[in-house]
Design an enzyme around this catalytic site. Sequence first.
Site, PDB file in Angstrom:
ATOM      1  CE  LYS A 288      -2.798 -17.111  25.953  1.00  0.00           C
ATOM      2  NZ  LYS A 288      -4.035 -16.347  25.988  1.00  0.00           N
TER       3      LYS A 288
HETATM    4  C1  LIG Z   1      -4.738 -15.155  26.395  1.00  0.00           C
HETATM    5  C2  LIG Z   1      -5.649 -15.008  27.551  1.00  0.00           C
HETATM    6  C3  LIG Z   1      -6.852 -14.304  27.468  1.00  0.00           C
HETATM    7  C4  LIG Z   1      -7.252 -13.480  26.278  1.00  0.00           C
HETATM    8  O1  LIG Z   1      -7.172 -14.115  25.077  1.00  0.00           O
HETATM    9  P1  LIG Z   1      -7.080 -13.256  23.717  1.00  0.00           P
HETATM   10  O2  LIG Z   1      -7.311 -14.284  22.672  1.00  0.00           O
HETATM   11  O3  LIG Z   1      -5.713 -12.672  23.671  1.00  0.00           O
HETATM   12  O4  LIG Z   1      -8.133 -12.216  23.761  1.00  0.00           O
HETATM   13  C5  LIG Z   1      -7.688 -14.307  28.575  1.00  0.00           C
HETATM   14  N1  LIG Z   1      -7.352 -14.930  29.707  1.00  0.00           N
HETATM   15  C6  LIG Z   1      -6.194 -15.594  29.833  1.00  0.00           C
HETATM   16  C7  LIG Z   1      -5.882 -16.283  31.115  1.00  0.00           C
HETATM   17  C8  LIG Z   1      -5.298 -15.650  28.768  1.00  0.00           C
HETATM   18  O5  LIG Z   1      -4.134 -16.286  28.913  1.00  0.00           O
END
Ligand SMILES: *Cc1c(COP(=O)(O)O)cnc(C)c1O
Length: 384
Positions: free
Chosen positions: A189
């Site tokens: 991210k």
């Molecule tokens: C990455 C992501 C999540 C979950 O995040 P984590 O930190 O991996 O639990 C949820 N929704 C979307 C759209 C994501 O891209």
Amino acid sequence: MTAEMSDLPFLPYGRQQISAEDEAAVLEVLRSDWLTTGPRVAAFEQAFAQFCGAAEAVAVSSGTAALHAALQAVGIVEDDEVIVPAMTFAATANAVLYQRAKPVIADVLPDTLLIDPVAVAAAITPRTRAVIAVDYAGQPCDYDALRQLCDVHGLVLIADACHAPGALYKGRQVGTLADLSTFSFHPVKHLTTAEGGMITTQNPVWAERMRVFRNHGITSDHAQREQKGTWFYEMQELGYNYRLSDLQCALGLSQLKQLPAWLTRRRQLAQTYQQLLLSLPQVQPLALSPDIEHAWHLYVVQVPQRDRVFQALRAAGIGCQVHYIPVHLHPYYQRHLQTGPGLCPVAEQAYASVLSLPLFPQLSEADVTRVLQSLGSIVRHLEK
Ligand SMILES: *Cc1c(COP(=O)(O)O)cnc(C)c1O
């Protein structure tokens, strides 16, 4: 072509960037008294709230925990229905199941793959309590349309903004567009704490509920402790251990300083992709709304024969990825919610062609050129 290309370094579709300053920030915590909950948690929350222009931010252990905490805070319980888009990571819908509620899958718009407000309207029943909008790839959804629907039907609007920190909708910041907005700090991210998440909201009551929820449901009212003895604490509701450590918050605080520059770089790289794709009509980028400023978590294109293009790009050392298998096609959902092909035809059709190309701040313009040269020769070869 393939052998020659694979001598070049492998390009992942996304990757984190850790500076010497990040390392120093983490080391400082390691040498301090507070490894887990300590002063950096509140500092990171404050800095993140300020970045988004939100009143409150609550740090939790993942983006998934952020979704779960948001749903608990607004009172989603057994048999409630929560509308989620088909084109998202499974965690968006899974969080609804954690509360024993029912995710109702709505289709997306064909040009942006964002949740379709018309499909949302059609999915509303007397049991609907909330809508989760996903800012797919980093482009904010149509929040005016969603807000209006939610207001008319008395629903809570939650933004799964895991792709979109720093994005804007009609000049308003992601993190303030919904009643609650959730973020992830997974390494792919925009910024990372290894694992981590955050919820922003304007509502201090929900923020407090989420702070209790992330700590087993234990209330830590200092006045009460003072009155009843300093050892005293009690559990008011069932919570989880969803805390984010000081170690991680130190990394998050340090990373957050870089975020504006990283967003600028992502936008430049996306612009380069857009420009170069004009001469490759077989490969189509997603549409961009004129109302938004994109955060560009993903650079998603639609290609013919996606699986063959995927294999060939991988063979050329280019790490692409598919975002996403529509939620309702996962075997678990097919078994437990009786979903299946035909439920969301737009998402299903998009799923056959979407491909996320490498996009992260350290990528160079030369890398982008390399990706599109490979992609161009692959699609032209497949046409023959
Ligand atoms: C990455 C992501 C999540 C979950 O995040 P984590 O930190 O991996 O639990 C949820 N929704 C979307 C759209 C994501 O891209």
